[in-house]
Design an enzyme around this catalytic site. Structure first.
Site, PDB file in Angstrom:
ATOM      1  N   SER A   1      50.848  36.228  44.812  1.00 33.27           N
ATOM      2  CA  SER A   1      51.887  36.261  43.869  1.00 33.27           C
ATOM      3  C   SER A   1      53.084  36.815  44.480  1.00 33.27           C
ATOM      4  O   SER A   1      52.993  37.853  45.370  1.00 33.27           O
ATOM      5  CB  SER A   1      51.424  37.171  42.626  1.00 33.27           C
ATOM      6  OG  SER A   1      52.497  37.610  42.036  1.00 33.27           O
TER       7      SER A   1
ATOM      8  N   TYR B   1      48.433  45.649  40.706  1.00 29.20           N
ATOM      9  CA  TYR B   1      48.244  44.295  41.127  1.00 29.20           C
ATOM     10  C   TYR B   1      49.129  43.801  42.331  1.00 29.20           C
ATOM     11  O   TYR B   1      48.526  42.996  43.119  1.00 29.20           O
ATOM     12  CB  TYR B   1      48.797  43.589  39.647  1.00 29.20           C
ATOM     13  CG  TYR B   1      48.942  42.017  39.918  1.00 29.20           C
ATOM     14  CD1 TYR B   1      47.905  41.254  39.709  1.00 29.20           C
ATOM     15  CD2 TYR B   1      50.188  41.320  39.730  1.00 29.20           C
ATOM     16  CE1 TYR B   1      47.898  39.782  39.754  1.00 29.20           C
ATOM     17  CE2 TYR B   1      50.210  39.786  40.071  1.00 29.20           C
ATOM     18  CZ  TYR B   1      49.125  39.348  39.699  1.00 29.20           C
ATOM     19  OH  TYR B   1      49.128  37.918  39.713  1.00 29.20           O
TER      20      TYR B   1
HETATM   21  N1  LIG Z   1      49.767  32.575  36.064  1.00 22.59           N
HETATM   22  C1  LIG Z   1      50.699  33.050  36.792  1.00 22.59           C
HETATM   23  O1  LIG Z   1      52.113  32.971  36.323  1.00 22.59           O
HETATM   24  C2  LIG Z   1      50.562  33.506  37.991  1.00 22.59           C
HETATM   25  C3  LIG Z   1      51.565  33.787  38.718  1.00 22.59           C
HETATM   26  C4  LIG Z   1      51.241  34.465  40.372  1.00 22.59           C
HETATM   27  C5  LIG Z   1      50.060  34.430  40.585  1.00 22.59           C
HETATM   28  N2  LIG Z   1      48.963  33.992  39.831  1.00 22.59           N
HETATM   29  C6  LIG Z   1      47.494  34.040  40.412  1.00 22.59           C
HETATM   30  O2  LIG Z   1      47.090  32.819  40.194  1.00 22.59           O
HETATM   31  C7  LIG Z   1      45.653  33.190  39.921  1.00 22.59           C
HETATM   32  C8  LIG Z   1      45.129  32.547  38.700  1.00 22.59           C
HETATM   33  O3  LIG Z   1      46.118  33.136  37.714  1.00 22.59           O
HETATM   34  P1  LIG Z   1      45.827  32.333  36.122  1.00 22.59           P
HETATM   35  O4  LIG Z   1      47.076  32.801  35.435  1.00 22.59           O
HETATM   36  O5  LIG Z   1      45.234  31.156  36.129  1.00 22.59           O
HETATM   37  O6  LIG Z   1      44.710  33.699  35.874  1.00 22.59           O
HETATM   38  P2  LIG Z   1      43.527  33.858  34.659  1.00 22.59           P
HETATM   39  O7  LIG Z   1      43.586  34.984  34.245  1.00 22.59           O
HETATM   40  O8  LIG Z   1      43.557  32.613  33.866  1.00 22.59           O
HETATM   41  O9  LIG Z   1      42.379  33.404  35.792  1.00 22.59           O
HETATM   42  C9  LIG Z   1      41.661  34.547  36.558  1.00 22.59           C
HETATM   43  C10 LIG Z   1      40.494  34.308  36.294  1.00 22.59           C
HETATM   44  O10 LIG Z   1      39.716  35.508  37.206  1.00 22.59           O
HETATM   45  C11 LIG Z   1      38.534  35.732  36.643  1.00 22.59           C
HETATM   46  N3  LIG Z   1      38.051  37.082  37.182  1.00 22.59           N
HETATM   47  C12 LIG Z   1      38.544  38.338  36.835  1.00 22.59           C
HETATM   48  N4  LIG Z   1      37.500  39.520  37.142  1.00 22.59           N
HETATM   49  C13 LIG Z   1      36.663  38.570  38.010  1.00 22.59           C
HETATM   50  C14 LIG Z   1      35.405  38.999  38.738  1.00 22.59           C
HETATM   51  N5  LIG Z   1      35.141  40.279  38.551  1.00 22.59           N
HETATM   52  N6  LIG Z   1      34.639  38.156  39.097  1.00 22.59           N
HETATM   53  C15 LIG Z   1      35.004  36.758  38.921  1.00 22.59           C
HETATM   54  N7  LIG Z   1      35.989  36.138  38.284  1.00 22.59           N
HETATM   55  C16 LIG Z   1      36.866  37.289  37.747  1.00 22.59           C
HETATM   56  C17 LIG Z   1      38.942  35.996  35.160  1.00 22.59           C
HETATM   57  O11 LIG Z   1      37.688  35.740  34.253  1.00 22.59           O
HETATM   58  C18 LIG Z   1      39.776  34.764  35.051  1.00 22.59           C
HETATM   59  O12 LIG Z   1      39.114  33.453  34.181  1.00 22.59           O
HETATM   60  C19 LIG Z   1      45.321  34.792  40.047  1.00 22.59           C
HETATM   61  O13 LIG Z   1      45.181  35.104  41.309  1.00 22.59           O
HETATM   62  C20 LIG Z   1      46.751  35.168  39.796  1.00 22.59           C
HETATM   63  O14 LIG Z   1      47.185  36.620  40.248  1.00 22.59           O
HETATM   64  C21 LIG Z   1      49.175  33.476  38.472  1.00 22.59           C
END
Ligand SMILES: NC(=O)c1ccc[n+]([C@@H]2O[C@H](COP(=O)([O-])OP(=O)(O)OC[C@H]3O[C@@H](n4cnc5c(N)ncnc54)[C@H](O)[C@@H]3O)[C@@H](O)[C@H]2O)c1
Length: 264
Positions: free
Chosen positions: A138, A151
């Site tokens: 991120s 984070y």
């Molecule tokens: N959505 C955004 O704007 C954004 C921006 C920058 C980075 N990201 C990164 O992209 C990735 C996906 O983001 P998203 O928004 O789709 O997130 P999301 O929260 O929908 O998906 C993350 C998933 O990780 C799973 N998770 C959490 N703890 C866990 C564990 N102990 N074991 C297994 N799984 C576990 C959760 O159940 C969840 O479904 C993440 O790494 C996030 O940091 C997202």
């Protein structure tokens, strides 16, 4: 849809929703056999759905054993899961107000977990002739902010973990790249981000639209494929230009819109 991932076996973590679900669907459309993994078993059509816990090395090892028993190889890992629950985010504050357990929880899921997944997957990838690992980091892992300290630090760790993996296993044909993701309109983000914040973030984008999970999935599919066969150790911003410009860019644009012209 292409056939560029035909016969490849791909693990996508955090596939229960958002970016992971979009990536799982995209890799399957490109021909991969996809294992969609999350804390709770995802319900994705066209994928093998699996539950595992990234904070538990035994759970990760057992998950990889199940993948190997079923498919016999691993070619692609999208290391995408992260701890982003509302409870965690509400407590992930500035350093002085940060409980150590909030820090530890972020590190356990976002940095230690991806490391352990790689630890258990890489030997099988090497045995199969190599493969591609794509980590979801991120902009918070590259730049400072007033909150989400744990984070951000965990996502910074992931950026350099990717480079260490690229460095250590490149000769065994393992590629490791990290995508540095900006704001993405996942269903959760659409539901929980106030319009005012979306507008503020949009003003900092160089491209006219905010990102979608499919925008991210497109890049993961590219990095997973042989089209990216000479890219490793890279940290690639996928953020509509959000981190490409001067910090004053949006304010300047508003200033010049007010006074007219484009230069002092
Ligand atoms: N959505 C955004 O704007 C954004 C921006 C920058 C980075 N990201 C990164 O992209 C990735 C996906 O983001 P998203 O928004 O789709 O997130 P999301 O929260 O929908 O998906 C993350 C998933 O990780 C799973 N998770 C959490 N703890 C866990 C564990 N102990 N074991 C297994 N799984 C576990 C959760 O159940 C969840 O479904 C993440 O790494 C996030 O940091 C997202």
């Amino acid at each position: 849809m292409t056939d560029r991932l035909d016969g490849r076996v791909a693990i996508v973590t955090g596939a229960g929703g958002g970016i992971g679900a979009a990536t799982a669907a995209r890799l399957a459309r490109d021909g991969a056999k996809v294992i969609a993994a999350d804390l709770q078993e995802p319900q994705l059509d066209g994928a093998v759905n699996e539950a595992f816990d990234l904070t538990d090395e035994g759970s990760i090892a057992a998950f990889i054993d199940r993948v190997m028993a079923r498919f016999g190889r691993i070619d692609i890992v999208h290391n995408n899961a992260a701890l982003q629950s509302e409870a965690q985010r509400q407590r992930d504050l500035d350093v002085v107000q940060l409980d150590a357990e909030v820090w530890d929880a972020a590190m356990a899921v976002n940095a230690r977990g991806p490391m352990l997944l790689c630890k258990h997957a890489i030997p099988h990838m090497i045995a199969g002739g190599g493969g591609s690992i794509i980590h979801s980091s991120s902009g918070f892992g590259q730049l400072g902010e007033s909150t989400l300290t744990a984070y951000g630090a965990s996502k910074a760790a992931l950026i350099n973990l990717s480079r260490f993996i690229a460095t250590q296993y490149g000769r065994e044909k393992i590629r490791s790249n990290v995508i540095v993701i900006g704001f993405v309109l996942t269903p959760v983000a659409i539901a929980t981000t106030p319009q005012e914040i979306k507008d503020l973030i949009a003003a900092q984008h160089l491209l006219p639209a905010l990102g979608t999970p499919e925008n991210i999935a497109d890049v993961v599919a590219f990095l997973a494929s042989d089209d990216a066969s000479f890219i490793t150790g890279a940290a690639i911003p996928v953020d509509g230009g959000f981190t490409a410009h001067q910090p004053t860019f949006a304010d300047m644009r508003a200033f010049f819109a007010k006074v007219g012209g484009s230069k002092l």
